[in-house]
Structure formats: structure tokens, C-alpha cells
Design a protein around this motif. Structure first.
Motif, PDB file in Angstrom:
ATOM      1  N   HIS A  49       0.802  -1.225   0.000  1.00  0.00           N
ATOM      2  CA  HIS A  49       0.000   0.000   0.000  1.00  0.00           C
ATOM      3  C   HIS A  49       0.832   1.272   0.000  1.00  0.00           C
ATOM      4  N   HIS A  50       2.137   1.173   0.272  1.00  0.00           N
ATOM      5  CA  HIS A  50       2.982   2.364   0.277  1.00  0.00           C
ATOM      6  C   HIS A  50       3.263   2.876  -1.139  1.00  0.00           C
ATOM      7  N   PHE A  51       3.147   2.016  -2.126  1.00  0.00           N
ATOM      8  CA  PHE A  51       3.494   2.404  -3.492  1.00  0.00           C
ATOM      9  C   PHE A  51       2.278   2.633  -4.383  1.00  0.00           C
ATOM     10  N   PHE A  52       1.072   2.444  -3.819  1.00  0.00           N
ATOM     11  CA  PHE A  52      -0.153   2.613  -4.583  1.00  0.00           C
ATOM     12  C   PHE A  52      -1.211   3.268  -3.698  1.00  0.00           C
ATOM     13  N   PRO A  53      -2.275   3.789  -4.285  1.00  0.00           N
ATOM     14  CA  PRO A  53      -3.350   4.369  -3.470  1.00  0.00           C
ATOM     15  C   PRO A  53      -3.887   3.349  -2.463  1.00  0.00           C
ATOM     16  N   TYR A 115       3.993   6.497  -2.229  1.00  0.00           N
ATOM     17  CA  TYR A 115       3.026   7.118  -3.148  1.00  0.00           C
ATOM     18  C   TYR A 115       2.514   8.435  -2.581  1.00  0.00           C
ATOM     19  N   GLU A 116       2.301   8.483  -1.279  1.00  0.00           N
ATOM     20  CA  GLU A 116       1.810   9.704  -0.646  1.00  0.00           C
ATOM     21  C   GLU A 116       2.810  10.850  -0.763  1.00  0.00           C
ATOM     22  N   THR A 117       4.091  10.508  -0.857  1.00  0.00           N
ATOM     23  CA  THR A 117       5.145  11.532  -0.912  1.00  0.00           C
ATOM     24  C   THR A 117       5.370  12.065  -2.321  1.00  0.00           C
ATOM     25  N   VAL A 118       5.499  11.171  -3.296  1.00  0.00           N
ATOM     26  CA  VAL A 118       5.873  11.606  -4.657  1.00  0.00           C
ATOM     27  C   VAL A 118       4.879  11.168  -5.729  1.00  0.00           C
ATOM     28  N   GLY A 119       3.764  10.558  -5.326  1.00  0.00           N
ATOM     29  CA  GLY A 119       2.743  10.175  -6.292  1.00  0.00           C
ATOM     30  C   GLY A 119       3.186   9.065  -7.225  1.00  0.00           C
ATOM     31  N   ILE A 120       2.898   9.237  -8.509  1.00  0.00           N
ATOM     32  CA  ILE A 120       3.123   8.181  -9.502  1.00  0.00           C
ATOM     33  C   ILE A 120       4.598   7.817  -9.632  1.00  0.00           C
TER      34      ILE A 120
END
Length: 437
Positions: A49-53, A115-120
Motif C-alpha cells: 500500500h505504500h506504493f499505490f493508493p 506514493y503519498e510523498t511523490v505520487g506516480i
């Protein structure tokens, strides 16, 4: 040229001092490389979940496993490029390069932003790092298998080759052990926040140990002799990928077929079973990893003995027993799988014992198909293609099947692969006792 015309005296069954050093250095280096590879699967359900929504945890896990499969797609590319490199410049140089790439890409995953930090950009970094890991792993198998088998005494080739898989299993064992310790000692918040990153950083640092060991070994006699023969003949060396397909198509296809059952069942039992059991039955991941740790430990102890058995009775009977055993065991294994630790341990142990027939043989039987000039490529490329198609997709497909209400058919997926294995192993030529060069 026979096996006896090497650069040092050859004993039929006794490893030379250089051969023993090759097994130690090659095996330990391979083990730490596979810690780097296996730690991704071990912690995939933790960091997904850290790398995706975060809206859909199952979708995040499936996306992370899809990236796991992307790493396998890169394995044939790595096998072709690094195999050709090892066939032209030497096994040692190839092995040093693969472990450097693996350690670097593992460190990148451990330090990657969320993902929360830098998005895609976050999943892009994960994909690229996993692609480099796959490239490295693709080049590793052919080079390390050729290196170990070429360093062996003629009648101990399966024994020496089995250490390729001992080291792979040791890497998986260390990754599982690290997972069991971290998941059982850290709080859920700490595990989610930084614990999974610690595993990747430790794995990357271990890669430096393997890099040092591989830099200290000598090149194999088989490669040196093949290079001297080519230089003496004055022939221009063709790319080994081209030579493999044009001059050795039967051997290439055979290596692909040999790998199908072995890779799918290996990744199901050794790599993915803890995550699958946790998702499918609800057993705590720490317990599932402990069962895996115990089973893989037994696997490592028994593998060299299975190699000795193959050196005595042959490749065909030991590999056929593996595939036939899984053909019979697949249904009861998944039918009995529940949230009970002891049942999971029993299923893991039985599968591990059956896998000995494949894992003790895969390096040696593939090496015995090709001459030294194309051996690293001939082992690595068809193996990597089969692994990408059948091994890399197994975790994704089985997770999808379980999430779609088709979990009761996972056993059939394994049984079909085992049936293919029976057909291939029962009809292939026996190579025990065949001259290697």
C-alpha cells in the motif's frame, strides 16, 4: 576435448581445492543475491500500500505482485545479455556484475519514497528497481550453474550443481527468517513504517559480502580451455545467443521443458506459500513464515544428498519422481490447507521433499546439454523464458484466483504443470556420465 585435459589434475569423484573454493564462493554469493530477490516476496503484503493508493488493499497487493512478475519478464533479457557476457568474458566477471546490480537495486527499493510523498513516481521507481533485479537474476542462474558444474569432479557434477539451489534456498531461508523476526518483534505500526525497509537495506549490504567473495575466485578450466580452442582455431566467435538457437535447438527446447514444472512448483512452495496461506486462510503471516523457514531449512540439508543420489542413479529417475509426486500431492495439499500452523508445516515439508528431485538436478542437467562456448547462455536463456512465463506469473494468478472465488482450482494449476514435467522427464535422454567438454 575430454574432461581430463584441464589445467589441473582431475579426480573422478573428489573435488579439487579450487573446486571446493568455487562452491563456497559461488554458493555464498548466490545466497546473498537471492536474499535480495526473495525479500520482495516476503514483505510484499506489508509494503504494497505504500506504493499505490490505499483505497483497495487487495488491488495494491495484486499491483505489487504484478511488479513481481515484471521482474521475471526481465529475466530472459538478463539471461541473454549476461549469459553472452559470461560465455565471452568468463563466469567470474559475469557473477561479479550480476551481484552488484542486484544489491544496488535492492537498496533503491528500501529507500524508495512512498506514493503519498511523490505520487506516480513511487511505483515507477519500484518497477525500474524490480526490472534491474530481474535482469540480474536472469544472468545469475546460467553463470552460477555453469561455474559450479564446470568446477566439479566428473562424477560429482549433480552434487556440485545442487549447491546452486542450496544457495538459492539459503537466500530464501534468510529472507523468510528475517521476515519472521521482523514481523514477530515489531509492532504493526513499526513494521509498516520502517521495518520492511530495514529488511531491504540489510539484504543490500549482504550483497557487498558476495561481491567480495566472487572477486576472489579463479576462472573455470572449461571456459579457459574453450577460449584457447577458439583462439587457436582462428574462428570468429559468434554471439552465443545466436549459436544456441542455431546449433543447439533441441537442447534449448529441452531446458525450457525441464523448467516448467520445477519453476512453478518451486515458487509456489518455497517463495509464495507463506503469503498465499496468509491471504487464503487467514493464518498470521509470522506463523506462515515460520513454517516456511523450517521447511526450507530441511530442504537445504537434504539437497546435496539428493545431488549425490542423482550422481549414482541418474537424472531421469530422480526428476520423474519429483513430478509424479506433485501430480499426486497437489489436490490434497490445497484441500487440507487451513489456518492451522502444523498442517501448513506438513504441506510445506512434503512439497519440499518432492522438490529435491528437481532442484538437485536442474543446474547439472542443463549444463550437460551444451558445450562451454554457449553454456551460460544455453542454461540461462531458455530457463529464464520458462521462469518468466510459468514462475513469475504464479503468485499473481493464484492470488487472483483466490480473490475471484476460484481458490479451489489452484491445485489443478499445479497438477497440470506436474503432468508436463512427467512427460518431459520420462522422455529426455540420460546425461549422467556424459563428458562435459
Amino acid at each position: 576435448m575430454s574432461e581430463q585435459t584441464t589445467l589441473e589434475p582431475v579426480h573422478e569423484t573428489k573435488l579439487s581445492p579450487r573446486g571446493r573454493k568455487a562452491i563456497i564462493a559461488g554458493g555464498i554469493g548466490n545466497a546473498v543475491e537471492w536474499v535480495d530477490w526473495a525479500v520482495y516476496t516476503t514483505f510484499s503484503s506489508v509494503f504494497a500500500h505504500h506504493f499505490f493508493p490505499k483505497s483497495d488493499p487487495i488491488a495494491a497487493l495484486l499491483a505489487t505482485l504484478a511488479i513481481f512478475a515484471v521482474g521475471f519478464v526481465m529475466r530472459p533479457v538478463g539471461a541473454a545479455v549476461m549469459g553472452a557476457y559470461a560465455d565471452r568474458h568468463g563466469r567470474k566477471k559475469g557473477l561479479v556484475l550480476t551481484i552488484g546490480l542486484m544489491a544496488g537495486s535492492t537498496a533503491v527499493i528500501g529507500l524508495a519514497p512512498t506514493y503519498e510523498t511523490v505520487g506516480i513516481l513511487s511505483p515507477i521507481i519500484l518497477v525500474v528497481a524490480r526490472m534491474v533485479q530481474g535482469f540480474s537474476a536472469g544472468g545469475e542462474f546460467g553463470s552460477s550453474s555453469a561455474f559450479l558444474v564446470e568446477s566439479a569432479a566428473p562424477r560429482r557434477r549433480a552434487f556440485a550443481g545442487s549447491w546452486q539451489q542450496v544457495s538459492v534456498g539459503a537466500g530464501v531461508l534468510l529472507a523468510s527468517g528475517m521476515g519472521a523476526i521482523i514481523t514477530s518483534t515489531l509492532s504493526k505500526e513499526a513494521l509498516d513504517g520502517w521495518g520492511w525497509r530495514l529488511a531491504f537495506i540489510v539484504a543490500a549490504l549482504l550483497g557487498l559480502v558476495g561481491l567480495w567473495l566472487r572477486s576472489s575466485v579463479e576462472e573455470t578450466d572449461s571456459f579457459v580451455n574453450a577460449k584457447e580452442r577458439t583462439e587457436a582455431s582462428g574462428e570468429k566467435r559468434r554471439n552465443s545467443v545466436f549459436t544456441m538457437f542455431v546449433k543447439h535447438p533441441g537442447s534449448t527446447l529441452r531446458v525450457f521443458g525441464i523448467t516448467i514444472a520445477g519453476t512453478l512448483l518451486y515458487y509456489m512452495w518455497v517463495s509464495y506459500m507463506p503469503t498465499y496461506a496468509a491471504v487464503a486462510t487467514g493464518i498470521p503471516l509470522s506463523q506462515a513464515l515460520l513454517a516456511n523457514f523450517i521447511a526450507v531449512g530441511l530442504f537445504l540439508v537434504l539437497l546435496p544428498f539428493a545431488g549425490i543420489l542423482s550422481d549414482r542413479i541418474g537424472r531421469k529417475p530422480t526428476m520423474t519422481a519429483f513430478a509424479a509426486g506433485f501430480l499426486l500431492f497437489s489436490w490434497p495439499a490445497f484441500a487440507l490447507l487451513n489456518g492451522n500452523f502444523w498442517m501448513l508445516l506438513l504441506i510445506e515439508v512434503v512439497g519440499i521433499i518432492l522438490l529435491l528431485g528437481y532442484s538437485a538436478n536442474c543446474a547439472v542437467i542443463m549444463a550437460e546439454q551444451f558445450p562451454a562456448e554457449v553454456r551460460a547462455t544455453g542454461i540461462g536463456l531458455p530457463y529464464a523464458l520458462a521462469v518468466a512465463i510459468f514462475g513469475g506469473t504464479a503468485p499473481y494468478l493464484t492470488t487472483w484466483m483466490n480473490a475471484s472465488g476460484l481458490g479451489q482450482l489452484v491445485w489443478l494449476y499445479c497438477a497440470v504443470a506436474a503432468a508436463i514435467g512427467v512427460a518431459v522427464y520420462a522422455t529426455m535422454p540420460e546425461t549422467k556420465g556424459k563428458a562435459l567438454d
